[in-house]
Design a protein around this motif. Structure first.
Motif, PDB file in Angstrom:
ATOM      1  N   GLU A 293      40.212  17.245 120.828  1.00  0.00           N
ATOM      2  CA  GLU A 293      40.108  15.845 120.989  1.00  0.00           C
ATOM      3  C   GLU A 293      39.618  14.992 119.932  1.00  0.00           C
ATOM      4  OE1 GLU A 293      37.218  15.097 124.240  1.00  0.00           O
ATOM      5  OE2 GLU A 293      38.401  16.234 125.776  1.00  0.00           O
ATOM      6  N   SER A 294      38.766  15.734 118.998  1.00  0.00           N
ATOM      7  CA  SER A 294      38.295  14.959 117.658  1.00  0.00           C
ATOM      8  C   SER A 294      39.669  14.697 116.769  1.00  0.00           C
ATOM      9  CB  SER A 294      37.332  15.832 116.969  1.00  0.00           C
ATOM     10  OG  SER A 294      37.010  15.244 115.952  1.00  0.00           O
ATOM     11  N   SER A 295      40.476  15.841 116.711  1.00  0.00           N
ATOM     12  CA  SER A 295      41.733  15.614 115.756  1.00  0.00           C
ATOM     13  C   SER A 295      42.610  14.784 116.456  1.00  0.00           C
ATOM     14  CB  SER A 295      42.244  17.072 115.581  1.00  0.00           C
ATOM     15  OG  SER A 295      43.019  17.625 117.058  1.00  0.00           O
ATOM     16  N   ARG A 296      42.596  14.351 117.874  1.00  0.00           N
ATOM     17  CA  ARG A 296      43.682  13.584 118.284  1.00  0.00           C
ATOM     18  C   ARG A 296      43.052  12.185 117.957  1.00  0.00           C
ATOM     19  NH1 ARG A 296      47.799  14.059 118.111  1.00  0.00           N
ATOM     20  NH2 ARG A 296      48.324  12.687 119.814  1.00  0.00           N
ATOM     21  N   ARG A 297      41.815  11.898 118.123  1.00  0.00           N
ATOM     22  CA  ARG A 297      41.466  10.619 117.847  1.00  0.00           C
ATOM     23  C   ARG A 297      41.429  10.128 116.408  1.00  0.00           C
ATOM     24  NH1 ARG A 297      37.564   8.491 121.463  1.00  0.00           N
ATOM     25  NH2 ARG A 297      37.041   9.984 123.091  1.00  0.00           N
ATOM     26  N   ALA A 298      41.375  11.158 115.393  1.00  0.00           N
ATOM     27  CA  ALA A 298      41.486  11.024 114.334  1.00  0.00           C
ATOM     28  C   ALA A 298      42.908  10.522 113.638  1.00  0.00           C
ATOM     29  CB  ALA A 298      41.136  12.220 113.221  1.00  0.00           C
ATOM     30  N   ARG A 299      43.970  11.045 114.663  1.00  0.00           N
ATOM     31  CA  ARG A 299      45.398  10.683 114.475  1.00  0.00           C
ATOM     32  C   ARG A 299      45.936   9.637 115.006  1.00  0.00           C
ATOM     33  NH1 ARG A 299      47.622  15.445 112.374  1.00  0.00           N
ATOM     34  NH2 ARG A 299      46.451  17.340 112.413  1.00  0.00           N
ATOM     35  N   ILE A 300      45.279   9.087 116.089  1.00  0.00           N
ATOM     36  CA  ILE A 300      45.729   7.977 116.959  1.00  0.00           C
ATOM     37  C   ILE A 300      45.054   6.774 116.576  1.00  0.00           C
ATOM     38  CG2 ILE A 300      45.930   7.217 119.356  1.00  0.00           C
ATOM     39  CD1 ILE A 300      46.415   9.740 120.190  1.00  0.00           C
ATOM     40  N   GLU A 301      43.553   6.621 116.454  1.00  0.00           N
ATOM     41  CA  GLU A 301      42.899   5.490 116.351  1.00  0.00           C
ATOM     42  C   GLU A 301      43.215   4.787 115.006  1.00  0.00           C
ATOM     43  OE1 GLU A 301      39.064   6.468 119.059  1.00  0.00           O
ATOM     44  OE2 GLU A 301      39.031   6.975 116.871  1.00  0.00           O
ATOM     45  N   PRO A 302      43.444   5.482 113.738  1.00  0.00           N
ATOM     46  CA  PRO A 302      43.833   4.653 112.495  1.00  0.00           C
ATOM     47  C   PRO A 302      44.976   3.795 112.393  1.00  0.00           C
ATOM     48  CG  PRO A 302      42.899   6.885 112.232  1.00  0.00           C
ATOM     49  CD  PRO A 302      43.428   6.859 113.503  1.00  0.00           C
ATOM     50  N   ARG A 303      46.118   4.296 113.464  1.00  0.00           N
ATOM     51  CA  ARG A 303      47.331   3.689 113.320  1.00  0.00           C
ATOM     52  C   ARG A 303      47.212   2.123 113.840  1.00  0.00           C
ATOM     53  NH1 ARG A 303      47.609   7.621 111.659  1.00  0.00           N
ATOM     54  NH2 ARG A 303      47.567   6.522 109.711  1.00  0.00           N
ATOM     55  N   LYS A 304      47.933   1.219 113.112  1.00  0.00           N
ATOM     56  CA  LYS A 304      48.056  -0.091 113.353  1.00  0.00           C
ATOM     57  C   LYS A 304      48.820  -0.450 114.818  1.00  0.00           C
ATOM     58  CE  LYS A 304      47.826  -1.573 108.483  1.00  0.00           C
ATOM     59  NZ  LYS A 304      48.639  -2.251 107.556  1.00  0.00           N
ATOM     60  N   ASN A 305      49.688   0.474 114.769  1.00  0.00           N
ATOM     61  CA  ASN A 305      50.587   0.188 116.154  1.00  0.00           C
ATOM     62  C   ASN A 305      51.594   1.563 116.565  1.00  0.00           C
ATOM     63  OD1 ASN A 305      53.511  -0.008 115.117  1.00  0.00           O
ATOM     64  ND2 ASN A 305      52.283  -1.438 113.970  1.00  0.00           N
ATOM     65  N   ILE A 306      51.344   1.839 117.738  1.00  0.00           N
ATOM     66  CA  ILE A 306      52.135   3.004 118.228  1.00  0.00           C
ATOM     67  C   ILE A 306      53.056   2.407 119.439  1.00  0.00           C
ATOM     68  CG2 ILE A 306      51.638   5.217 119.279  1.00  0.00           C
ATOM     69  CD1 ILE A 306      49.008   5.669 117.773  1.00  0.00           C
ATOM     70  N   GLN A 307      54.070   3.091 119.609  1.00  0.00           N
ATOM     71  CA  GLN A 307      54.965   3.006 120.779  1.00  0.00           C
ATOM     72  C   GLN A 307      55.484   4.487 121.023  1.00  0.00           C
ATOM     73  OE1 GLN A 307      58.235   0.022 120.275  1.00  0.00           O
ATOM     74  NE2 GLN A 307      59.060   0.967 122.158  1.00  0.00           N
ATOM     75  N   VAL A 308      55.284   4.892 122.149  1.00  0.00           N
ATOM     76  CA  VAL A 308      55.809   6.034 122.831  1.00  0.00           C
ATOM     77  C   VAL A 308      56.760   5.820 124.116  1.00  0.00           C
ATOM     78  CG1 VAL A 308      55.196   8.380 123.710  1.00  0.00           C
ATOM     79  CG2 VAL A 308      53.618   7.249 122.111  1.00  0.00           C
ATOM     80  N   SER A 309      58.005   6.343 123.790  1.00  0.00           N
ATOM     81  CA  SER A 309      59.037   6.053 124.867  1.00  0.00           C
ATOM     82  C   SER A 309      59.426   7.336 125.460  1.00  0.00           C
ATOM     83  CB  SER A 309      60.255   5.179 124.126  1.00  0.00           C
ATOM     84  OG  SER A 309      59.879   4.106 123.387  1.00  0.00           O
TER      85      SER A 309
END
Length: 361
Positions: A293-309
């Motif tokens: 969970e910690s590593s997922r936060r570190a990978r997701i939260e810093p991104r300016k924008n994310i789009q998952v299709s």
């Protein structure tokens, strides 16, 4: 030493196809899946078509033409390594994939293909090290896990053979060696497993990833051991008296859960995203739930924008278990990646939650 052929699965320029390549010695694994896939253009499609048609020189010409204009395109550089492999230019392919691992250490596929090339030269220690790097980069990369198992088996075969050479009266090594040989001769699981072989584990300092897209977006994410420990998401409440829906409704509920998971990821809603995983979800690679969970936060939260299709979603429901297979496209401010994904899910009351996640299946 066994003389049976080994084939390691390796990643090719074709983003959705797998193919086997023969390699000298005694494994069984996987060689061609593209770089868990950047968005394709006509150029990539044309080069893949030429490769399938066996027009290697024409494919290489197209690759070089593209790279002359875009020398840092990682997908095209990967394709160049594939074309070089197909044309028998092993040394050039090794150099191409090695440079990719240096420039894009977050991508697992170049490591995997390096391992295949090393195995073809019977450099199994190098193959093992490359595969361990691929798995450190993406613990859900099933192809690399299978290949690593085959490399371990080959190394075990060499060790058992050496033991017999040193002491022909050895009673334990011969049946183990025969078991490994029979495993690769038939391509089927053996009736019994050999005694455990101690192998080096991948160092825990590299940042693991939940899947190739996440790995590609976060090459500098902290390792699980160094990441801040995030509180575990509380298990969702599940009404004990919930009535299971009929099969058709269950399929729709699973599809809705997958869509909700993708929306939470896209909006960086970490509570909803992590809450999409069941309490019994166990991350791959021996990682703890808390570290994952910690590593997922570190990978997701810093991104300016994310789009998952999500595309081509198919669902199979069996009672309180379901499997969702689809093609996932991930876009962020840093990268555009595509891959095949499988989510194994279980029913918790009226909710469907993820218990296992794999990429490239």
């Amino acid at each position: 030493m066994s003389t049976s052929m080994i084939s390691l699965h390796s990643s090719t320029g074709s983003l959705h196809s797998l193919r086997r390549l023969p390699v000298a010695a005694a494994l069984v694994a996987a060689l061609w899946t593209p770089i868990a896939a950047f968005a394709q253009t006509d150029a990539y499609a044309e080069i893949n078509r030429l490769l399938r048609a066996g027009q290697i020189s024409e494919a290489l010409g197209k690759v070089d033409q593209h790279l002359a204009a875009k020398p840092n395109d990682p997908q095209m550089r990967f394709l160049k390594g594939v074309v070089q492999t197909e044309s028998g230019k092993t040394a050039d392919a090794v150099a191409t994939f090695t440079k990719l691992t240096e420039d894009y250490p977050e991508l697992p596929e170049p490591y995997n293909n390096l391992a295949v090339l090393y195995a073809s030269q019977s450099q199994f220690d190098k193959a093992r090290a490359a595969l361990e790097m691929a798995i450190r980069t993406n613990p859900s990369y099933a192809t690399a896990h299978e290949n690593l198992g085959d490399v371990y088996a080959k190394l075990a075969s060499q060790a058992y053979s050496k033991a017999l050479q040193l002491d022909a009266a050895q009673t334990g090594a011969a049946p183990k060696l025969n078991l490994i040989r029979s495993l690769f001769a038939t391509g089927q699981p053996a009736a019994a497993a050999p005694a455990p072989v101690s192998v080096a584990k991948a160092p825990a300092s590299a940042p693991p990833a939940n899947e190739a897209p996440a790995a590609a977006e976060a090459s500098k994410a902290p390792a699980p051991s160094a990441a801040a420990e995030a509180p575990k998401t509380p298990a969702p409440s599940t009404p004990a008296t919930a009535t299971p829906p009929v099969a058709d409704n269950a399929s729709e509920a699973v599809k809705a859960a997958v869509a909700s998971w993708a929306r939470a990821w896209s909006s960086k809603d970490m509570q909803a995203y992590l809450g999409a995983y069941a309490p019994e979800f166990t991350p791959t690679g021996g990682q703890s739930r808390r570290s994952w969970e910690s590593s997922r936060r570190a990978r997701i939260e810093p991104r300016k924008n994310i789009q998952v299709s999500i595309n081509n979603l198919t669902v199979k429901v069996e009672g309180d278990q379901a499997s969702a297979r689809f093609h996932q496209t991930y876009r962020s401010d840093q990268i555009n990646v595509s891959s095949r994904k499988v989510l194994d899910m279980v029913r918790h009351g009226e909710r469907w939650l993820i218990v296992r996640e794999s990429t490239g299946s």
